[in-house]
Write a protein that holds these residues in place. Structure first.
Motif, short mmCIF file in Angstrom:
data_model
loop_
_atom_site.label_atom_id
_atom_site.label_comp_id
_atom_site.label_asym_id
_atom_site.label_seq_id
_atom_site.Cartn_x
_atom_site.Cartn_y
_atom_site.Cartn_z
N ASP A 190 42.60 8.17 -22.05
CA ASP A 190 43.43 8.30 -23.24
C ASP A 190 43.35 9.73 -23.77
N VAL B 178 46.43 13.62 -21.86
CA VAL B 178 46.29 12.26 -21.33
C VAL B 178 46.41 12.36 -19.82
N ARG C 238 46.64 9.66 -16.48
CA ARG C 238 46.75 8.25 -16.15
C ARG C 238 47.26 8.05 -14.72
#
Length: 223
Positions: free
Chosen positions: A57, A104, A106
């Protein structure tokens, strides 16, 4: 001096239950080893594996050069300066945190993601953050990180092929794929070698192999 560090000896971190598996080459977070804080400008070399849907995050960085090499899968990057991109195998990304940035990371792809992320200490602090991606970085194309006084070389070797390590004050070589022979030692994926004031050293591929090679100065000098 030549020091071989086996990948199996790395500190295991991350959050496996959240789909994040990390192997740390240097002291990191709760893992503290005063004898292994850094090597030259290199202060972190993390092997990351993210399951589909997993990631880190939004979190902050400052005064760090962060270089990422994707081995498998797709890495989604977003940061507070407005950059949003997908980094794929063969792409190299560099985030200059400078005076401060948030980002971030991901795995928004359908399959597993594996990448190597390397943090370097800059020789000057502050400034404006920046982000750079080189698509399909060519074999042995040097990628300079001037703010850290370091240069990265990517080497993809065919079976039996060899490569000379730079004759620099400090050299860090990380095996990404395959096996490389260094004298009597065979380095597998995840293994690394640190060289201090060495020259004439070569790595030879036992089969198809890929490695990341950092060329650095003797001691970082800070502004």
């Amino acid at each position: 001096m030549i020091q071989v560090h086996a990948g199996a000896e790395r500190y295991r971190g991350g959050d496996p239950e959240a789909g994040i598996e990390t192997l740390h080459a240097f002291s990191f977070g709760p893992h503290y080893d005063p004898a292994n804080l850094r090597f030259g400008a290199l202060i972190a070399c993390n092997e990351e594996r993210l399951a589909p849907g997993a990631g880190f995050d939004e979190h902050p960085h400052r005064d760090t050069e962060i270089v990422t090499w994707v081995v498998e899968g797709e890495l989604t990057h977003r940061d507070s300066t407005g950059h949003e991109t997908t980094v794929r195998p063969g792409d190299l990304a560099r985030l200059t945190a400078a005076g401060g940035v948030r980002h971030v990371e991901r795995n928004d792809g359908p399959g597993p993601l594996r990448f190597v992320q390397m943090w370097l200490a800059p020789t000057e602090f502050g400034g404006t953050p920046s982000y750079d991606v080189v698509r399909g970085l060519a074999d042995d194309a040097p990628y300079a990180v001037p703010r850290a006084g370091a240069t990265l070389h990517i080497r993809r070797l065919a079976p039996g092929e060899s490569t000379a390590l730079p004759a620099a004050p400090r050299v860090y070589a990380q095996v990404v794929r395959g096996e490389l022979r260094l004298g009597e030692d065979v380095l597998a994926a995840g293994d690394a070698v640190r060289l201090t004031e060495e020259s004439g050293v070569r790595l030879r591929a036992e089969g198809p192999a890929e490695c990341l090679i950092w060329e650095m100065g003797a001691e970082p000098r800070y502004a």
